[in-house]
Design an enzyme around this catalytic site. Sequence first.
Site, PDB file in Angstrom:
ATOM      1  N   GLU A  22       5.651  -3.384  30.570  1.00  0.00           N
ATOM      2  CA  GLU A  22       5.585  -3.905  31.948  1.00  0.00           C
ATOM      3  C   GLU A  22       4.213  -3.557  32.499  1.00  0.00           C
ATOM      4  OE1 GLU A  22       7.566  -6.037  32.954  1.00  0.00           O
ATOM      5  OE2 GLU A  22       8.994  -5.756  31.339  1.00  0.00           O
ATOM      6  N   GLY A  28       2.397   0.279  32.584  1.00  0.00           N
ATOM      7  CA  GLY A  28       1.032   0.690  32.912  1.00  0.00           C
ATOM      8  C   GLY A  28       0.139  -0.534  32.977  1.00  0.00           C
ATOM      9  N   SER A  29      -1.146  -0.321  32.749  1.00  0.00           N
ATOM     10  CA  SER A  29      -2.084  -1.433  32.885  1.00  0.00           C
ATOM     11  C   SER A  29      -1.987  -2.393  31.696  1.00  0.00           C
ATOM     12  CB  SER A  29      -3.504  -0.890  32.987  1.00  0.00           C
ATOM     13  OG  SER A  29      -3.828  -0.198  31.799  1.00  0.00           O
ATOM     14  N   GLU A  75      -6.726  -7.450  38.978  1.00  0.00           N
ATOM     15  CA  GLU A  75      -5.869  -6.477  39.657  1.00  0.00           C
ATOM     16  C   GLU A  75      -6.753  -5.361  40.225  1.00  0.00           C
ATOM     17  OE1 GLU A  75      -3.327  -3.686  37.415  1.00  0.00           O
ATOM     18  OE2 GLU A  75      -1.711  -4.285  38.761  1.00  0.00           O
ATOM     19  N   GLY A  88      -1.514  -1.477  27.695  1.00  0.00           N
ATOM     20  CA  GLY A  88      -0.382  -2.118  27.028  1.00  0.00           C
ATOM     21  C   GLY A  88      -0.834  -2.931  25.829  1.00  0.00           C
ATOM     22  N   LYS A 116       6.240  10.621  27.587  1.00  0.00           N
ATOM     23  CA  LYS A 116       4.892  11.031  28.002  1.00  0.00           C
ATOM     24  C   LYS A 116       4.593  10.443  29.384  1.00  0.00           C
ATOM     25  CE  LYS A 116       0.555   9.609  27.989  1.00  0.00           C
ATOM     26  NZ  LYS A 116       0.160  10.407  29.131  1.00  0.00           N
ATOM     27  N   CYS A 133       2.775  -2.078  41.455  1.00  0.00           N
ATOM     28  CA  CYS A 133       2.500  -3.194  40.533  1.00  0.00           C
ATOM     29  C   CYS A 133       2.869  -4.514  41.189  1.00  0.00           C
ATOM     30  CB  CYS A 133       3.273  -3.005  39.242  1.00  0.00           C
ATOM     31  SG  CYS A 133       5.031  -2.756  39.506  1.00  0.00           S
TER      32      CYS A 133
HETATM   33  P1  NAD Z   1      -2.524   3.218  32.524  1.00  0.00           P
HETATM   34  O1  NAD Z   1      -2.356   2.031  31.646  1.00  0.00           O
HETATM   35  O2  NAD Z   1      -3.864   3.798  32.697  1.00  0.00           O
HETATM   36  O3  NAD Z   1      -1.583   4.414  32.006  1.00  0.00           O
HETATM   37  C1  NAD Z   1      -0.195   4.265  31.790  1.00  0.00           C
HETATM   38  C2  NAD Z   1       0.288   5.339  30.821  1.00  0.00           C
HETATM   39  O4  NAD Z   1      -0.293   5.083  29.547  1.00  0.00           O
HETATM   40  C3  NAD Z   1      -0.136   6.758  31.208  1.00  0.00           C
HETATM   41  O5  NAD Z   1       0.900   7.655  30.872  1.00  0.00           O
HETATM   42  C4  NAD Z   1      -1.344   6.995  30.326  1.00  0.00           C
HETATM   43  O6  NAD Z   1      -1.600   8.347  30.075  1.00  0.00           O
HETATM   44  C5  NAD Z   1      -0.893   6.281  29.061  1.00  0.00           C
HETATM   45  N1  NAD Z   1      -1.959   5.909  28.136  1.00  0.00           N
HETATM   46  C6  NAD Z   1      -3.264   5.690  28.382  1.00  0.00           C
HETATM   47  N2  NAD Z   1      -3.911   5.368  27.242  1.00  0.00           N
HETATM   48  C7  NAD Z   1      -2.984   5.366  26.259  1.00  0.00           C
HETATM   49  C8  NAD Z   1      -3.020   5.102  24.863  1.00  0.00           C
HETATM   50  N3  NAD Z   1      -4.134   4.764  24.248  1.00  0.00           N
HETATM   51  N4  NAD Z   1      -1.869   5.213  24.157  1.00  0.00           N
HETATM   52  C9  NAD Z   1      -0.709   5.540  24.765  1.00  0.00           C
HETATM   53  N5  NAD Z   1      -0.613   5.804  26.082  1.00  0.00           N
HETATM   54  C10 NAD Z   1      -1.732   5.718  26.816  1.00  0.00           C
HETATM   55  O7  NAD Z   1      -1.882   2.814  33.935  1.00  0.00           O
HETATM   56  P2  NAD Z   1      -1.843   3.689  35.278  1.00  0.00           P
HETATM   57  O8  NAD Z   1      -3.222   3.765  35.849  1.00  0.00           O
HETATM   58  O9  NAD Z   1      -1.093   4.943  35.045  1.00  0.00           O
HETATM   59  O10 NAD Z   1      -0.914   2.769  36.208  1.00  0.00           O
HETATM   60  C11 NAD Z   1      -1.374   1.661  36.900  1.00  0.00           C
HETATM   61  C12 NAD Z   1      -1.051   0.375  36.182  1.00  0.00           C
HETATM   62  O11 NAD Z   1       0.341   0.296  35.915  1.00  0.00           O
HETATM   63  C13 NAD Z   1      -1.370  -0.864  36.994  1.00  0.00           C
HETATM   64  O12 NAD Z   1      -1.988  -1.814  36.171  1.00  0.00           O
HETATM   65  C14 NAD Z   1       0.002  -1.365  37.436  1.00  0.00           C
HETATM   66  O13 NAD Z   1       0.081  -2.740  37.716  1.00  0.00           O
HETATM   67  C15 NAD Z   1       0.836  -0.999  36.281  1.00  0.00           C
HETATM   68  N6  NAD Z   1       2.247  -0.912  36.650  1.00  0.00           N
HETATM   69  C16 NAD Z   1       3.090  -1.907  36.242  1.00  0.00           C
HETATM   70  C17 NAD Z   1       4.430  -1.870  36.608  1.00  0.00           C
HETATM   71  C18 NAD Z   1       5.391  -2.939  36.146  1.00  0.00           C
HETATM   72  O14 NAD Z   1       6.600  -2.698  36.188  1.00  0.00           O
HETATM   73  N7  NAD Z   1       4.918  -4.100  35.732  1.00  0.00           N
HETATM   74  C19 NAD Z   1       4.909  -0.822  37.405  1.00  0.00           C
HETATM   75  C20 NAD Z   1       4.011   0.169  37.810  1.00  0.00           C
HETATM   76  C21 NAD Z   1       2.688   0.119  37.427  1.00  0.00           C
END
Ligand code: NAD
Length: 487
Positions: free
Chosen positions: A253, A232-233, A388, A237, A179, A287
Amino acid sequence: MLKTEVKTFSMLIDGQWTESSNGKTFDSVNPADITDVVGRFPAGTTEDAIRAIRAAEAAFESWSNTAPSKRAEILKKAASLLENRVEQYAEELTREEGKIIFLARAEIKRSAATFRFYAEEGLSFGGETYPVDDANSVVYSIREPLGVVSVITPWNFPISIPSRKIAPALITGNTVVFKPASETPLIALRLVEALVEAGLPAGVLNFVTGSGSQLGDPLATDPAIKAITFTGSTETGRAIQNKVSLTTRTQMELGGKNPIIVMEDGDIDLAVNLTIKGGFDLSGQACTGTSRVIVMRAKADEFVSKLVEKTKQLKIGNGLDESVEVGPLANERQFKTVSEYVRIGQEEGAKLQIGGMRPEGELYEKGYYLQPAVFTDVAPNMRIAQEEIFGPVISVLTVDSFEEAIRVANDVEYGLSASIVTKDIATASRFAKRIQSGTVKVNRTTTGNLINAPFGGLKNSSTSTFRESGRVGLEFFTQIKMVYLGY
Ligand code: NAD
């Protein structure tokens, strides 16, 4: 750009290109020009996610018994397909996400390289034998695939992050439900298409698009899901982690608040360049992006004036223009959040030296553009120094000693990446030992990591279960079985 009719794309479930079960769609929009709709995608439902999981479950036995050399061949072929289409895909990536075309090309190439890397590494990855006193026996471990893996990814590296999860999952014999973020489904689809064209059998990789609230529950809690690899965030997570069962393996991550420390003996011009690159490349949406500069008081004025001067010269615009250095933010939510932090910083008493506003001009009214911002007079406990922001906003904090710099650098909930600018090897070594960070750099940007080296954060930047990337990236996708064989 000439506007053509918007193309509607599909999800992939059990080898069939399919619509959402309720027929609804959503649009992927160009953040550099919101009148440009890049594509229309199915708004997948819970039912669709469950169908995708069942397909992956059914495909597991055959795929896990497929010859590893055959699996490697498919990965390599997909890599070639990505390489052959780098120009088209890079342009689509820039249109969809906003990053400048130079970085988009690099990301497509990196994704192909990741597929090649795991195609090779996977063929020499296995168990071990163990010394045993019984001369008539052999004791060894087998590494087995887990089963169905959920791959959930963000928009900021919308093809390279999925690649570093999907490639090791597939080469070790797992099946996948993928996804992508709703901001970047097209480039994610291109990756899926490359694998299908390379010969991946039906059901081995399933692709569902839509909101986390619709798709997230089954992808986290269905009993067939043996592992979830998420980037993701920290907030999302944590929500997923709280839902999963005891036996579901997770790899999360998450966010960062990455510092660069500038020592008195450090090269100030280098420090400025590293800050600009680490902080404003990808419009601050990495990130591992630099968001705090912790500078020794004696060098603070020189550093800030050079940083502000360089920031002023950055060319902001549509990433498809080869001369642009800073593209737009990726979506409206990003634009609002980052703008809000600029307001919060001022309210907290930090001094906004430059930026933080939408630049003036017709071009900028069409997209989510924000001039990179630099704050000084930032105290370590301010929200702009703790949270962040995930945008082009640098907070400069002034300190009097290495000890204070380390204290300030570590005084956040995150620990993803950190750098120091110094010429002194002892200072660099002490920094590497004491900084709470999964990636440590010396005289380099906080951003960037090798495909062939482990990657991941400490503290709230990661679940710290298994590292991604490199050879160790294969471990997450396999479980160990011990065999005691007497003869
Ligand atoms: P996000 O957490 O909003 O979304 C990430 C993914 O999770 C998306 O596909 C989203 O649709 C999905 N998602 C949202 N709610 C969900 C749920 N309840 N259940 C399952 N999936 C769900 O993050 P974003 O805005 O897409 O990305 C930015 C964030 O990602 C920042 O916090 C950044 O630091 C982090 N990030 C971390 C790394 C790393 O390797 N540590 C790398 C890139 C980005």
